[in-house]
Design a protein around this motif. Structure first.
Motif, short mmCIF file in Angstrom:
data_model
loop_
_atom_site.label_atom_id
_atom_site.label_comp_id
_atom_site.label_asym_id
_atom_site.label_seq_id
_atom_site.Cartn_x
_atom_site.Cartn_y
_atom_site.Cartn_z
N ASN A 1 0.76 -1.22 -0.03
CA ASN A 1 0.03 0.07 0.13
C ASN A 1 0.79 1.19 -0.15
O ASN A 1 0.82 2.15 0.85
N GLY A 2 1.69 1.30 -0.93
CA GLY A 2 2.75 2.48 -0.85
C GLY A 2 2.00 3.70 -1.09
O GLY A 2 2.65 4.66 -0.18
N LEU A 3 1.10 3.84 -1.80
CA LEU A 3 0.42 5.35 -1.84
C LEU A 3 -0.09 5.66 -0.53
O LEU A 3 -0.06 6.83 -0.33
N LEU A 4 -0.80 4.70 -0.07
CA LEU A 4 -1.49 5.13 1.43
C LEU A 4 -0.65 5.47 2.22
O LEU A 4 -0.89 6.33 3.06
N VAL A 5 0.61 4.78 2.36
CA VAL A 5 1.56 5.13 3.23
C VAL A 5 2.27 6.38 3.02
O VAL A 5 2.35 7.23 4.10
N VAL A 6 2.65 6.64 2.12
CA VAL A 6 2.86 8.08 1.56
C VAL A 6 2.20 9.16 1.73
O VAL A 6 2.56 10.12 2.24
N PHE A 7 1.05 8.91 1.53
CA PHE A 7 -0.06 9.99 1.83
C PHE A 7 -0.16 10.36 3.38
O PHE A 7 -0.26 11.46 3.93
N PHE A 8 -0.25 9.02 4.19
CA PHE A 8 -0.08 9.28 5.64
C PHE A 8 1.17 9.80 6.28
O PHE A 8 1.02 10.80 7.09
N SER A 9 2.17 9.66 5.57
CA SER A 9 3.57 10.07 5.96
C SER A 9 3.52 11.65 5.60
O SER A 9 3.90 12.46 6.40
N ALA A 10 2.87 11.91 4.63
CA ALA A 10 2.96 13.41 4.09
C ALA A 10 1.88 14.27 5.06
O ALA A 10 2.39 15.37 5.37
N VAL A 11 1.08 13.68 5.56
CA VAL A 11 -0.01 14.26 6.61
C VAL A 11 0.94 14.44 7.73
O VAL A 11 0.93 15.42 8.53
N LEU A 12 1.74 13.50 8.25
CA LEU A 12 2.46 13.38 9.61
C LEU A 12 3.47 14.70 9.19
O LEU A 12 3.62 15.58 10.29
N MET A 13 4.05 14.69 8.18
CA MET A 13 5.34 15.21 7.98
C MET A 13 4.75 16.94 7.92
O MET A 13 5.47 17.92 8.19
N GLY A 14 3.62 17.01 7.08
CA GLY A 14 3.09 18.42 6.74
C GLY A 14 2.75 19.21 8.17
O GLY A 14 2.65 20.27 8.43
N ALA A 15 1.97 18.18 9.00
CA ALA A 15 1.49 18.51 10.30
C ALA A 15 2.61 19.19 11.24
O ALA A 15 2.38 20.06 11.81
N GLY A 16 3.53 18.13 11.01
CA GLY A 16 4.87 18.37 12.11
C GLY A 16 5.54 19.77 11.44
O GLY A 16 5.65 20.63 12.41
#
Length: 302
Positions: free
Chosen positions: A118-133
Motif C-alpha cells: 500500500n505504497g500510496l496510502l503510506v506515502v499519503f499518511f506520511s505526508a500528513v504527519l510531515m506536513g502537520a509537523g
C-alpha cells in the motif's frame, strides 16, 4: 514577561515539540526503512546512510548534516537565523535518535511489507504527519533548519524566491536519491511518491499554519451604522473600524464599518444586519492571517 506572553511561549514550545516529533515519526518509521527520499535534510540523511548498508543509525547522519547547515547559517545568513534554527535542529536529532530504539528488525519488516502493498496510502499518511509537523513548527515561529538554510542562502545571494529554491533543492535531492538507491520501476516510483509527498505535506502544512485564521473581514455600508456597531461591540465583543467611503456614482459620503470575525460570528452578524437593514451593502473576504486581541492573543483586561 507578562502572563499572556508566558502563556504564548509555553504554547509555542509545546506545538514546536509536537511538530518535530510528528515529522520524526514519518522519517524514522516510514522513510528510512523504505529508503524513501522525498527531499529535505532527512532525504539527504537517507541517501548518505543508504550508501553504507551496515550503518543503521540515520539520526547521527541527520545530526552531522544539521550541524553543517547550522554553520552555514551562522556564516552566510545571520546570527539571528542561526539562533532561531538551532533548537529545531537539535530536537529533530533527539527525537529521531529516541525513535530509532523502536526500529527493530520486526518493525522494519512490517514497514517494508505495508509500503510494498500500500505504497500510496503510506506515502499519503506520511505526508500528513510531515506536513502537520512542519506546520506546527512554523506556526510556533521556528525554522526547521536544513533546506530552510539553503533557501535563505539562495535568497540572500542569488535573490532566488523561496518557492523556486525549494523546488530546485528538493528536486535535486529526490533525483539523486532515486538514482543512487533505486533501480528499474522503483526509480520512477520514488519520484512519483516524492511528488505526492511534497504536494500533500505542503497542503497540510499550510492548513496547520493558517488554521487559526479561518476568519472573515467584513465590510458593511448600512443606513443604521450605530445599531450595527453597537451589536458588534457589545454582543460579539469585537472591534469595529469606521471609514468614510465616498460613492463613485452619487458622490455621497457614507460610514463604512470594517470588522474581523470568526466564521461563526460572520454568519450571525450577517443575519442581524439583514434584520436591521435589509438594504445594507455587505461584502466579506477570507482573512488568511490575523494578529491582535481576540485572535493571536486574549484580551489583557481579562
Amino acid at each position: 514577561m507578562n502572563k499572556q506572553s508566558k502563556k504564548r511561549k509555553i504554547k509555542d514550545f509545546i506545538s514546536l515539540n509536537i511538530g518535530v516529533l510528528l515529522s520524526s515519526i514519518a522519517f524514522v518509521y516510514v522513510m528510512t526503512p523504505n529508503k524513501a527520499v522525498y527531499g529535505g535534510v532527512q532525504g539527504i540523511s537517507i541517501i548518505i546512510s543508504g550508501l553504507f548498508p551496515n550503518f543503521d543509525r540515520v539520526s547521527y547522519v541527520l545530526l552531522a548534516l544539521n550541524i553543517f547547515f547550522l554553520i552555514l547559517a551562522l556564516i552566510f545568513v545571520s546570527k539571528e537565523f542561526f539562533l532561531k534554527t538551532i533548537y529545531c535542529s537539535i530536537a529533530g536529532f533527539v527525537y529521531a535518535w529516541l525513535l530509532e530504539f523502536g526500529l527493530t528488525s520486526e518493525v522494519i519488516k512490517t514497514s517494508l511489507e505495508i509500503f510494498n502493498s500500500n505504497g500510496l496510502l503510506v506515502v499519503f499518511f506520511s505526508a500528513v504527519l510531515m506536513g502537520a509537523g512542519l506546520g506546527l513548527a512554523l506556526k510556533a515561529g521556528a525554522s526547521t533548519g536544513g533546506v530552510d538554510i539553503l533557501q535563505a542562502i539562495c535568497y540572500k545571494y542569488l535573490k532566488m524566491p523561496y518557492g523556486k529554491s525549494l523546488i530546485f533543492i528538493d528536486g535535486t535531492i529526490v533525483l539523486i536519491g532515486s538514482l543512487l538507491l533505486h533501480t528499474g520501476t522503483a526509480f520512477i516510483e520514488n519520484i512519483l511518491y516524492a511528488l505526492v509527498m511534497i504536494l500533500v505535506s505542503g497542503f497540510v502544512m499550510d492548513s496547520i499554519v493558517f488554521s487559526g485564521f479561518n476568519v472573515r473581514s467584513m465590510y458593511i455600508i448600512t443606513n443604521n451604522p450605530d445599531e450595527v456597531k453597537k451589536y458588534v461591540l457589545e454582543k460579539l465583543s469585537r472591534g469595529v473600524t469606521e471609514i468614510n467611503a465616498v460613492g463613485g456614482y452619487t458622490g455621497e459620503t457614507r460610514r463604512m464599518l470594517v470588522c474581523v470575525l470568526s466564521s461563526r460570528e460572520y454568519y450571525v452578524l450577517k443575519d442581524i444586519i439583514q434584520n436591521i437593514d435589509p438594504t445594507a451593502f455587505i461584502y466579506a473576504t477570507r482573512a488568511s492571517e490575523v494578529h491582535g486581541e481576540g485572535f493571536s492573543y486574549d484580551s489583557f483586561e481579562e
